[in-house]
Design a protein around this motif. Structure first.
Motif, mmCIF file in Angstrom:
data_model
loop_
_atom_site.group_PDB
_atom_site.id
_atom_site.type_symbol
_atom_site.label_atom_id
_atom_site.label_comp_id
_atom_site.label_asym_id
_atom_site.label_seq_id
_atom_site.Cartn_x
_atom_site.Cartn_y
_atom_site.Cartn_z
ATOM 1 N N LEU A 717 0.858 -1.184 0.000
ATOM 2 C CA LEU A 717 0.000 0.000 0.000
ATOM 3 C C LEU A 717 0.893 1.233 0.000
ATOM 4 O O LEU A 717 1.561 1.531 0.987
ATOM 5 C CB LEU A 717 -0.911 0.007 1.228
ATOM 6 C CG LEU A 717 -1.865 1.200 1.360
ATOM 7 C CD1 LEU A 717 -2.940 1.147 0.285
ATOM 8 C CD2 LEU A 717 -2.506 1.233 2.745
ATOM 9 N N ASP A 718 0.921 1.921 -1.116
ATOM 10 C CA ASP A 718 1.681 3.165 -1.241
ATOM 11 C C ASP A 718 0.702 4.287 -1.566
ATOM 12 O O ASP A 718 0.093 4.305 -2.638
ATOM 13 C CB ASP A 718 2.735 3.046 -2.348
ATOM 14 C CG ASP A 718 3.799 2.015 -2.013
ATOM 15 O OD1 ASP A 718 4.445 2.164 -0.958
ATOM 16 O OD2 ASP A 718 3.969 1.057 -2.793
ATOM 17 N N LEU A 719 0.583 5.222 -0.622
ATOM 18 C CA LEU A 719 -0.367 6.319 -0.775
ATOM 19 C C LEU A 719 0.367 7.648 -0.703
ATOM 20 O O LEU A 719 1.070 7.928 0.276
ATOM 21 C CB LEU A 719 -1.425 6.271 0.328
ATOM 22 C CG LEU A 719 -2.387 5.078 0.351
ATOM 23 C CD1 LEU A 719 -3.232 5.118 1.610
ATOM 24 C CD2 LEU A 719 -3.264 5.075 -0.885
ATOM 25 N N ALA A 720 0.196 8.450 -1.709
ATOM 26 C CA ALA A 720 0.719 9.811 -1.647
ATOM 27 C C ALA A 720 -0.102 10.611 -0.640
ATOM 28 O O ALA A 720 -1.149 10.166 -0.159
ATOM 29 C CB ALA A 720 0.652 10.463 -3.031
ATOM 30 N N GLY A 721 0.378 11.796 -0.297
ATOM 31 C CA GLY A 721 -0.376 12.641 0.616
ATOM 32 C C GLY A 721 -1.770 12.919 0.093
ATOM 33 O O GLY A 721 -1.945 13.258 -1.084
#
Length: 740
Positions: A717-721
């Motif tokens: 899970l990679d979430l930007a701001g």
């Protein structure tokens, strides 16, 4: 004859079921992921976000058609018509008004759009454009209020004959707030001031009183008391409101109900004072078993600038809570439920939000009980104004609406958002605002608001609103930005997806409304602390009220099932003063059947039966888990082990998760509320293929790197701001097919 009547009733029921099946947006459905995917990119207009379309100025068919073309070009597929000012050619609730609304609904439908209608000529709902004041002044809103304050020197005697409207008299020591009820004898009060203290008498009566209303027929555009609210706890006033409004729409355009016209929207109906209505004393006696007369004066809003708070005796405090229980029932039944039942009988939906729904102690004071109101409302709602949802702020009150929808088996929870924002949000901030609410269960947005392009005649003498009063909401300029079309497409896709299936949270948090009736506002703080900390640990939950615990939730296999078919396995009781005896009995049975009950902070000191005045301390509570701290400690999280469907490999409080079930899939809406990038591995319930559903584009892609173990799957899970992600995990036969 009897057989013919039975046949007619059977046919009516059958037709209603057939019509309901043709309106799936009005009921919970359990489609497959394949069925939902088929409409994900281009959802039906019935699931679309709406914008408030304010009809200020001289409306015409040409203006309406031009506005609809403009709104359609911006991606909008639904509008909410709101009556405006200076409509000289079609004043609110005249035949000219209804003719134009019908034309707008027909033209919207031609464009593939749908129409909602505000149920009032501005706000709040419940004054029927001023008709109560003009035509039925006997049905105007009433309330308890201090009509006179009499200063009394030590040792002085007061003898006063009082009017029939007086309900009671209180003697207050101005030095310390100490207060006592003064008996009335044959309409007369006799009082001798004690030698110690500085005393005053507070004369409390019932009188016609209304909160200020903003009416379309008032050229000043200010809030005034000229157009009085109806007596909204009086069933006669509730029926009269519907006759003046809803029934007239039905007469002019009932054939468009459930197709072009979706339903009615309410607006902050409440009381600015303690309610009163004829017969309420008798109703109180019937429900509570004692006479409220000695306490009535204590129920009014007694505070005054520069005076110490009134110190209420304990029996009066409990009697006041009983009064709140009674009038909040009447309010729910005689205004909100009447409209809900009318809407359901006519193929429509009713949605509303309440004043102060961002701060429950304020709401309780003026509306009585959020969950009672929303019990029958088809689309429970909240409204988000004045930057209440904004980066860096905590605004978990959004969960009230979604919790009510889940409890009562409603597929949608609504939010009227972005009015009065200062600074005005840019498109990124709008996206943040909707994602913040999506992850807390909102799935129907009304964007506030877009004015009509109708020409506006100048006002001869413009009168600004009083300086102490917030200005009315201003148009949201971002509707005119090109990127708003993309946001609307995104919102429509997410709304559609999050309306399908059923909610899946297995944790319930008791909301202590009854404690607030007793004046325990700290109970609200405790509940909201627990709510925030659960969400920061990716533990989705619903608020449940006392009524739900006592009677609505059904025991099922060691759980408690709500009307959505969702089963709670754990119930948290934050610090509270009171809880009903029936709710405690239900919780004990639940705990002994394998459910988990956790008290955080102080335990309730009152178990309430028929009345608060007769309440007693609760019996043994050893069957529950007890945490002394009023928060979600590591011990509480350990007690909740197994009662969640999501886990991160490392803590990330900014990541919030909402979970729903489809027939053959698990749907997760995940949002990073921080400005910083978050990289984790997330473990989700589900056994099959993991898909990413991109609501910006409408595309669906397989997530690579999934690791399956037992009945769960872990993915990166990679979430930007401020990024949101939708993950769908196939289950059952769909999972087996997907893995081939």
């Amino acid at each position: 004859m009897k057989s013919a009547v039975i046949d007619f009733v059977f046919i009516a029921i059958l037709l209603n079921q057939i019509m309901a099946a043709e309106r799936p947006w009005q009921q919970l459905t359990m489609p497959t992921a394949r069925e939902v995917a088929a409409s994900f990119e281009h959802p039906p207009s019935e699931y679309a976000a709406t914008v408030t379309w304010g009809w200020d100025g001289m409306m015409s068919e040409e203006v309406i058609a031009r506005d609809l073309d403009t709104l359609h070009a911006r991606g909008l597929r639904a509008v909410t018509i709101e009556a405006g000012y200076q409509m000289g050619n079609a004043p609110y609730l005249t035949d000219g008004w209804f003719r134009l609304v019908r034309f707008a609904a027909e033209e919207a439908y031609k464009r593939g759009m749908r129409v909602w209608i505000k149920d009032e000529g501005k706000s709040p709902s419940g004054f029927a454009g001023g008709r109560f004041s003009r035509e039925r002044p006997d049905l105007r809103m009433q309330g308890l209020a201090v009509s006179e304050r009499i200063e009394v020197s030590a040792g002085d005697k007061v003898v006063r004959t009082l009017s029939d409207e007086v309900v009671g008299v209180i003697a207050q020591n101005r030095r310390n707030g100490e207060s006592r009820s003064v008996p009335l004898t044959d309409g007369e009060v006799r009082f001798t001031a004690p030698a110690e203290g500085e005393w005053q008498l507070l004369i409390v009566d019932h009188q016609f009183r209304t909160p200020a209303t903003r009416a379309v027929n008032d050229p000043t555009r200010a809030k005034t008391v000229v157009n009085a609210m109806g007596d909204l706890i009086n069933p006669e006033a509730g029926r009269q409101f519907i006759e003046w409004t809803h029934e007239q729409y039905k007469r002019h355009m009932g054939d468009l109900f459930g197709t072009a016209i979706m339903g009615f929207c309410g607006e902050k109906a409440d009381f600015g004072h303690t309610p009163w209505t004829p017969g309420i004393v008798e109703e109180f006696q019937r429900r509570k078993g004692y006479d409220p007369q000695p306490y009535l004066a204590f129920f009014a809003h007694l505070g005054a600038r520069g005076m110490p708070p009134v110190q209420m005796p304990e029996d009066a405090r409990c009697a006041k809570a009983d009064y709140w229980d009674v009038w909040s029932d009447l309010f729910a039944d005689h205004f909100f439920s009447m409209q809900s039942e009318w809407a359901a009988a006519n193929g429509l939906e009713y949605t509303t939000h309440l004043n102060n729904d961002h701060y429950m102690p304020g709401l309780i004071r003026s509306t009585g009980d959020y969950f009672k109101v929303m019990r029958q409302v088809q689309i429970p709602g909240i409204h988000v104004i004045w930057n209440q949802v904004w980066p860096g702020k905590v605004a978990d009150f959004v969960k009230y609406a979604s919790s009510a929808a889940h409890l009562y088996g409603r597929p949608r929870a609504g939010s009227e958002s972005f009015a009065g924002y200062t600074p005005r949000p840019n498109l990124d901030q709008v996206r943040f605002g909707v994602n913040y609410q999506f992850v807390r269960g909102i799935n129907l947005f009304e964007f506030m608001y877009q004015p009509s392009s109708a020409p506006r005649p100048p006002r001869a003498q413009p009168i600004p609103a009083p300086a102490s009063e917030p200005a009315p909401p201003q148009p949201i300029r971002y509707l005119e930005e090109p990127g708003f079309t993309d946001i609307i497409a995104y919102v429509n896709r997410v709304q559609f997806l999050l309306t399908q299936g059923r909610p899946s949270a297995s944790i319930a948090v008791y909301y202590p409304t009854t404690s607030l009736w007793l004046g325990d506002n700290e109970a609200n703080k405790g509940a909201m602390t627990v709510a925030r900390q659960l969400l920061e640990n990716q533990r989705d939950f619903d608020f449940v009220d006392d009524n739900a615990l006592a009677s609505l939730l059904v025991p099922e296999g060691g759980g408690l099932r709500n009307l959505s078919g969702q089963v709670y396995r754990a119930v948290i009781i934050p610090s509270a003063t009171a809880i009903s005896r029936r709710a405690l009995n239900r919780l004990e049975t639940f705990a002994k059947a394998g459910g988990r009950v956790i008290f955080t902070g102080g335990e309730p000191t009152l178990a309430v039966g028929r009345s608060f005045r007769a309440a007693m301390p609760p019996a043994d509570l050893s069957w529950a888990v007890h945490e002394a701290a009023p928060e979600v400690t590591p011990e509480v999280l350990n007690a909740l082990a197994g009662f969640g469907s999501v886990a991160l490999d490392h803590p990330a409080p900014a990541v919030k998760v909402m979970h729903r079930n489809l027939r053959d899939a698990e749907v997760y809406f995940i949002f990073n509320e921080s400005e910083e990038k978050v990289s984790r591995r997330i473990t989700l319930t589900g056994t099959g293929r993991v898909e990413s559903w991109d609501a910006r584009s409408g595309r669906i892609e397989v997530v690579v790197g999934a690791v399956r173990r037992g009945d769960s799957v872990t993915v990166p899970l990679d979430l930007a701001g401020h990024e949101a992600r939708i993950l769908v995990v196939r289950t059952g036969s769909a999972a087996r097919l997907a893995l081939r």
